[in-house]
Scaffold this motif. Structure first.
Motif, mmCIF file in Angstrom:
data_model
loop_
_atom_site.group_PDB
_atom_site.id
_atom_site.type_symbol
_atom_site.label_atom_id
_atom_site.label_comp_id
_atom_site.label_asym_id
_atom_site.label_seq_id
_atom_site.Cartn_x
_atom_site.Cartn_y
_atom_site.Cartn_z
ATOM 1 N N GLU A 281 70.074 4.144 27.197
ATOM 2 C CA GLU A 281 68.409 5.017 27.340
ATOM 3 C C GLU A 281 68.202 5.407 25.823
ATOM 4 O O GLU A 281 67.155 5.516 25.465
ATOM 5 C CB GLU A 281 68.825 6.359 27.854
ATOM 6 C CG GLU A 281 68.404 7.341 28.544
ATOM 7 C CD GLU A 281 68.009 8.895 29.211
ATOM 8 O OE1 GLU A 281 67.567 9.505 29.079
ATOM 9 O OE2 GLU A 281 69.200 8.383 29.449
ATOM 10 N N ILE B 141 64.757 5.173 23.413
ATOM 11 C CA ILE B 141 64.019 5.465 23.110
ATOM 12 C C ILE B 141 63.605 5.914 21.251
ATOM 13 O O ILE B 141 62.489 6.106 21.253
ATOM 14 C CB ILE B 141 64.968 7.285 23.007
ATOM 15 C CG1 ILE B 141 65.060 7.808 24.576
ATOM 16 C CG2 ILE B 141 64.503 8.322 21.448
ATOM 17 C CD1 ILE B 141 66.386 9.335 25.018
ATOM 18 N N HIS C 157 59.789 5.042 19.992
ATOM 19 C CA HIS C 157 59.096 5.675 18.856
ATOM 20 C C HIS C 157 59.275 4.242 17.043
ATOM 21 O O HIS C 157 57.603 4.632 16.656
ATOM 22 C CB HIS C 157 60.211 7.348 18.292
ATOM 23 C CG HIS C 157 60.322 7.924 19.269
ATOM 24 N ND1 HIS C 157 58.835 8.530 19.831
ATOM 25 C CD2 HIS C 157 60.782 8.406 20.027
ATOM 26 C CE1 HIS C 157 59.441 9.568 20.351
ATOM 27 N NE2 HIS C 157 60.393 9.488 20.680
ATOM 28 N N ASP D 149 61.342 12.275 15.524
ATOM 29 C CA ASP D 149 61.308 12.376 17.254
ATOM 30 C C ASP D 149 62.593 11.601 18.082
ATOM 31 O O ASP D 149 62.161 11.894 19.126
ATOM 32 C CB ASP D 149 59.652 11.200 17.991
ATOM 33 C CG ASP D 149 58.116 12.011 17.335
ATOM 34 O OD1 ASP D 149 58.153 13.757 16.720
ATOM 35 O OD2 ASP D 149 57.536 10.815 16.841
ATOM 36 N N ILE D 150 62.974 10.634 17.284
ATOM 37 C CA ILE D 150 64.436 10.352 18.091
ATOM 38 C C ILE D 150 65.048 11.656 17.885
ATOM 39 O O ILE D 150 66.002 11.638 19.380
ATOM 40 C CB ILE D 150 64.745 8.834 16.904
ATOM 41 C CG1 ILE D 150 63.434 7.743 17.708
ATOM 42 C CG2 ILE D 150 65.921 8.215 18.177
ATOM 43 C CD1 ILE D 150 64.057 6.837 16.592
ATOM 44 N N ASN E 242 64.760 14.384 17.798
ATOM 45 C CA ASN E 242 64.705 15.439 19.429
ATOM 46 C C ASN E 242 64.786 15.254 20.213
ATOM 47 O O ASN E 242 65.213 15.928 20.817
ATOM 48 C CB ASN E 242 63.232 15.401 18.703
ATOM 49 C CG ASN E 242 62.514 17.279 19.000
ATOM 50 O OD1 ASN E 242 62.975 18.014 19.021
ATOM 51 N ND2 ASN E 242 61.252 16.520 20.209
ATOM 52 N N ASP E 243 64.092 14.029 20.662
ATOM 53 C CA ASP E 243 64.537 13.005 21.914
ATOM 54 C C ASP E 243 66.099 13.230 22.367
ATOM 55 O O ASP E 243 67.045 13.718 23.695
ATOM 56 C CB ASP E 243 64.284 12.396 22.144
ATOM 57 C CG ASP E 243 62.154 12.631 22.719
ATOM 58 O OD1 ASP E 243 61.926 13.300 22.404
ATOM 59 O OD2 ASP E 243 61.669 10.901 22.189
ATOM 60 N N TYR E 244 66.467 12.814 21.226
ATOM 61 C CA TYR E 244 67.778 12.624 21.452
ATOM 62 C C TYR E 244 69.125 14.158 22.247
ATOM 63 O O TYR E 244 69.626 14.440 22.568
ATOM 64 C CB TYR E 244 68.872 12.578 19.991
ATOM 65 C CG TYR E 244 68.984 10.871 19.814
ATOM 66 C CD1 TYR E 244 68.106 10.360 21.060
ATOM 67 C CD2 TYR E 244 69.778 10.668 19.874
ATOM 68 C CE1 TYR E 244 68.054 8.756 20.480
ATOM 69 C CE2 TYR E 244 70.131 8.227 19.273
ATOM 70 C CZ TYR E 244 69.261 7.783 19.500
ATOM 71 O OH TYR E 244 68.794 6.622 19.948
ATOM 72 N N HIS F 71 67.012 16.626 23.186
ATOM 73 C CA HIS F 71 67.407 17.668 24.470
ATOM 74 C C HIS F 71 67.876 16.464 25.798
ATOM 75 O O HIS F 71 68.143 17.016 26.670
ATOM 76 C CB HIS F 71 65.591 17.298 25.259
ATOM 77 C CG HIS F 71 64.294 17.977 24.095
ATOM 78 N ND1 HIS F 71 63.573 17.057 24.015
ATOM 79 C CD2 HIS F 71 64.784 18.506 23.744
ATOM 80 C CE1 HIS F 71 62.183 17.928 23.420
ATOM 81 N NE2 HIS F 71 63.754 19.398 22.965
ATOM 82 N N SER G 205 64.144 23.438 19.270
ATOM 83 C CA SER G 205 64.913 22.245 19.696
ATOM 84 C C SER G 205 66.604 22.431 19.751
ATOM 85 O O SER G 205 66.605 22.129 20.957
ATOM 86 C CB SER G 205 65.127 20.628 19.410
ATOM 87 O OG SER G 205 63.755 20.180 20.192
#
Length: 300
Positions: free
Chosen positions: A37, A41, A45, A135-136, A138-140, A142, A238
């Motif tokens: 996963e 991600i 990006h 962005d990577i 930030n997704d991590y 979350h 975040s």
């Protein structure tokens, strides 16, 4: 034409830092996480960043090419302007030789314009990679509340990526330390002269085309500075969504370290002093217009 050798010289002086930045980018494309996963991600990006860069590169070249062609056509068709470069060594006894100076002028301006645009694309490429890295990360973040339950070392991945992003931003600032300052100074002076010309020759379309080209040189740099600042602020927000109270004492200490790093303001700075963002672009336009009004008033 004057900014190209200046920016190239600064790039040569800072070439080791540029190479190091490109090495960091190459490494980011080769890093593989154990979690599929997380890999998806990162891949999404990074691929999107490459697509955006290719799109920006193609259209930047097209816009500069069209602008130079239209400007040179205006030079050729308007006798009051004509040649802006002196070619006195060429004979003037035939129609063919009379057209050669215009061709030389077109080639020189075209090459200079494209080279200047290409030099700026390096900064844009590095800036897009930094935005993708943010962005990577930030997704991590979350996914922390979910991943930390099964992977106690997930905080180490977050900390490592956060340090990498900060290092990339610092390298970019160091690489464009002088280039960004030169760009802002030259763009201000260039826009000042263009605004004065447009004020005097409001019906000449090539003045507006040249103005657009001058703006395109400084606007992308300001946009990337603004985007990096926004994304780092979003990153800090975040972290507040993390359920830190459910973490172990060791992880809570790591969380506080990362939170303290995230609360710092990051972005681009020209000469290490002036923040490069949309407000800086506004100030450049405002300064050029203000001096344009003064010069125009004095000329009357």
């Amino acid at each position: 034409m004057s900014q190209y050798p200046l920016k190239s010289l600064c790039g040569m002086i800072q070439r080791k830092i540029f190479y190091k930045s490109l090495g960091e980018i190459e490494e980011s494309y080769s890093v593989q996480e154990d979690d599929e996963e997380l890999n998806n991600i990162s891949e999404n990006h990074l691929v999107n960043a490459l697509k955006i860069w290719k799109l920006v590169f193609i259209w930047m070249i097209r816009l500069f090419t069209v602008a130079v062609i239209l400007i040179n056509l205006q030079f050729r068709l308007t006798e009051s302007i004509g040649l802006v470069m002196d070619w006195s060594f060429l004979p003037e006894d035939s129609m063919f030789w009379n057209e050669i100076p215009y061709l030389f002028q077109f080639i020189i301006i075209q090459i200079t314009g494209l080279c200047s645009a290409t030099v700026d694309m390096t900064t844009i490429f590095i800036g897009l990679d930094i935005m993708a890295s943010l962005d990577i990360l930030n997704d991590y973040i979350h996914l922390i509340n979910e991943k930390i339950k099964n992977d106690p070392d997930f905080w180490r991945i977050i900390l490592k990526r956060h340090c990498k992003v900060i290092e990339k931003i610092n390298l970019l600032n160091e690489a464009v330390y002088q280039i960004s300052f030169i760009q802002m100074i030259v763009s201000t002076l260039g826009l000042l002269l263009i605004f004065v010309f447009i004020r005097q020759e409001a019906m000449q379309i090539y003045g507006y085309i040249t103005c657009l080209s001058a703006m395109l040189q400084v606007f992308p740099l300001c946009v990337f500075g603004e985007m990096i600042k926004i994304k780092t602020e979003k990153l800090s927000e975040s972290f507040y969504e993390v359920n830190w109270y459910e973490l172990s004492l060791k992880d809570q200490k790591t969380y506080l370290i990362i939170l303290g790093m995230a609360q710092r303001q990051y972005g681009l700075k020209a000469a290490g002093m002036y923040t490069v963002d949309i407000y800086a672009f506004y100030k450049i336009l405002k300064l050029a217009l203000s001096y344009c009004a003064v010069l125009y008033t004095l000329s009357k």
